[in-house]
Scaffold this motif. Sequence first.
Motif, PDB file in Angstrom:
ATOM      1  N   UNK A 125       0.836  -1.196   0.000  1.00  0.00           N
ATOM      2  CA  UNK A 125       0.000   0.000   0.000  1.00  0.00           C
ATOM      3  C   UNK A 125       0.876   1.253   0.000  1.00  0.00           C
ATOM      4  N   UNK A 126       0.245   2.395  -0.276  1.00  0.00           N
ATOM      5  CA  UNK A 126       0.931   3.688  -0.197  1.00  0.00           C
ATOM      6  C   UNK A 126      -0.063   4.728   0.296  1.00  0.00           C
ATOM      7  N   UNK A 127       0.440   5.689   1.067  1.00  0.00           N
ATOM      8  CA  UNK A 127      -0.387   6.818   1.489  1.00  0.00           C
ATOM      9  C   UNK A 127      -0.650   7.715   0.287  1.00  0.00           C
ATOM     10  N   UNK A 128      -1.859   8.226   0.191  1.00  0.00           N
ATOM     11  CA  UNK A 128      -2.238   9.040  -0.962  1.00  0.00           C
ATOM     12  C   UNK A 128      -2.012  10.529  -0.749  1.00  0.00           C
ATOM     13  N   UNK A 129      -1.784  10.932   0.511  1.00  0.00           N
ATOM     14  CA  UNK A 129      -1.513  12.340   0.793  1.00  0.00           C
ATOM     15  C   UNK A 129      -0.868  12.445   2.160  1.00  0.00           C
ATOM     16  N   UNK A 130      -0.270  13.603   2.432  1.00  0.00           N
ATOM     17  CA  UNK A 130       0.301  13.835   3.750  1.00  0.00           C
ATOM     18  C   UNK A 130       1.587  13.069   3.982  1.00  0.00           C
ATOM     19  N   UNK A 131       1.801  12.697   5.237  1.00  0.00           N
ATOM     20  CA  UNK A 131       3.020  12.019   5.640  1.00  0.00           C
ATOM     21  C   UNK A 131       3.211  10.720   4.873  1.00  0.00           C
ATOM     22  N   UNK A 132       4.421  10.483   4.400  1.00  0.00           N
ATOM     23  CA  UNK A 132       4.717   9.231   3.702  1.00  0.00           C
ATOM     24  C   UNK A 132       4.541   8.069   4.664  1.00  0.00           C
ATOM     25  N   UNK A 133       3.731   7.108   4.272  1.00  0.00           N
ATOM     26  CA  UNK A 133       3.450   5.938   5.103  1.00  0.00           C
ATOM     27  C   UNK A 133       3.128   4.793   4.148  1.00  0.00           C
ATOM     28  N   UNK A 134       4.175   4.191   3.608  1.00  0.00           N
ATOM     29  CA  UNK A 134       4.028   3.126   2.619  1.00  0.00           C
ATOM     30  C   UNK A 134       4.574   1.825   3.196  1.00  0.00           C
ATOM     31  N   UNK A 135       4.119   0.716   2.661  1.00  0.00           N
ATOM     32  CA  UNK A 135       4.643  -0.534   3.189  1.00  0.00           C
ATOM     33  C   UNK A 135       4.158  -1.760   2.459  1.00  0.00           C
ATOM     34  N   UNK A 136       4.721  -2.892   2.882  1.00  0.00           N
ATOM     35  CA  UNK A 136       4.350  -4.203   2.363  1.00  0.00           C
ATOM     36  C   UNK A 136       4.308  -5.193   3.519  1.00  0.00           C
ATOM     37  N   UNK A 137       3.265  -5.991   3.567  1.00  0.00           N
ATOM     38  CA  UNK A 137       3.228  -7.120   4.488  1.00  0.00           C
ATOM     39  C   UNK A 137       3.261  -8.383   3.638  1.00  0.00           C
ATOM     40  N   UNK A 138       4.174  -9.284   3.963  1.00  0.00           N
ATOM     41  CA  UNK A 138       4.321 -10.508   3.189  1.00  0.00           C
ATOM     42  C   UNK A 138       4.104 -11.714   4.082  1.00  0.00           C
ATOM     43  N   UNK A 139       3.693 -12.816   3.457  1.00  0.00           N
ATOM     44  CA  UNK A 139       3.328 -14.038   4.173  1.00  0.00           C
ATOM     45  C   UNK A 139       4.053 -15.215   3.535  1.00  0.00           C
ATOM     46  N   UNK A 140       4.656 -16.070   4.369  1.00  0.00           N
ATOM     47  CA  UNK A 140       5.371 -17.228   3.848  1.00  0.00           C
ATOM     48  C   UNK A 140       5.118 -18.430   4.753  1.00  0.00           C
ATOM     49  N   UNK A 141       4.720 -19.576   4.182  1.00  0.00           N
ATOM     50  CA  UNK A 141       4.510 -20.763   5.002  1.00  0.00           C
ATOM     51  C   UNK A 141       5.832 -21.308   5.541  1.00  0.00           C
ATOM     52  N   UNK A 142       5.812 -21.755   6.781  1.00  0.00           N
ATOM     53  CA  UNK A 142       6.984 -22.379   7.404  1.00  0.00           C
ATOM     54  C   UNK A 142       6.525 -23.624   8.154  1.00  0.00           C
ATOM     55  N   UNK A 143       7.487 -24.462   8.553  1.00  0.00           N
ATOM     56  CA  UNK A 143       7.198 -25.687   9.295  1.00  0.00           C
ATOM     57  C   UNK A 143       6.185 -26.554   8.568  1.00  0.00           C
ATOM     58  N   UNK A 144       6.431 -26.757   7.272  1.00  0.00           N
ATOM     59  CA  UNK A 144       5.550 -27.624   6.499  1.00  0.00           C
ATOM     60  C   UNK A 144       4.184 -27.047   6.236  1.00  0.00           C
ATOM     61  N   UNK A 145       4.021 -25.738   6.433  1.00  0.00           N
ATOM     62  CA  UNK A 145       2.743 -25.094   6.161  1.00  0.00           C
ATOM     63  C   UNK A 145       1.851 -24.930   7.374  1.00  0.00           C
ATOM     64  N   UNK A 146       2.278 -25.435   8.526  1.00  0.00           N
ATOM     65  CA  UNK A 146       1.446 -25.313   9.725  1.00  0.00           C
ATOM     66  C   UNK A 146       1.566 -23.932  10.363  1.00  0.00           C
TER      67      UNK A 146
END
Length: 210
Positions: free
Chosen positions: A73-94
């Motif tokens: 996502x990205x902020x559309x105005x004002x203070x810069x506040x952008x980021x990414x959240x990522x997801x990865x399976x571990x421990x065989x998917x549990x």
Amino acid sequence: MTTMEKSVTVDVPVHEVYDQWTQFESFPRFMQGVAEVRQLDDTHLHWRAEIAGVEREWDAEIVDQTPDERITWRAMQGTKNDGTVSFAPVDGGSCTRVTLRMDFEPEGFAEKAGDMLHIVQSRVGGDLERFKEFIEHAGHATGGWRGEVKPGDAGTTGSTGAAAPAGGAGTTGTTGTTGTTGATDPAGTAGLGDMSGRGYPTEDDTIPPV
């Protein structure tokens, strides 16, 4: 500009963890300082939060979303506040590794002082830990949205028409639709009544306290 990255391992499969993260209006339940997140449509959010003692409101746009992988996502105005959240399976998917990376531009003396003291970084880490407790206690997501947003699609909501089974029964069309609250979308995208199956918690949902 400050760039921060924090990770946490959650003892819940990736599809449940990802689905819960798509329930943006539940963020105040585990994000410190966040008073409200409103879903405007499939790719736009309105935030109201306190940052280093200063209350701010801003709109954010989801620019990249791939189920079970990432949301950017990205902020559309004002203070810069952008980021990414990522997801990865571990421990065989549990389990799932959740990584949150944010670019934040402090604004004003209070926010700059807070940045120097690493207050913002600490809050991000705490938010992830509270999210971990939230979803592990529930054991499953309170809703979910399985639509996809590709870079360049921002501002074109309802393009996928896909909803997770746990989500609400959103309606998507190409000739204009009406959401469950009667809000008409003249652009022919998703009706705003239930955000195309984003599946926000209702009074009937059981959401554990954190």
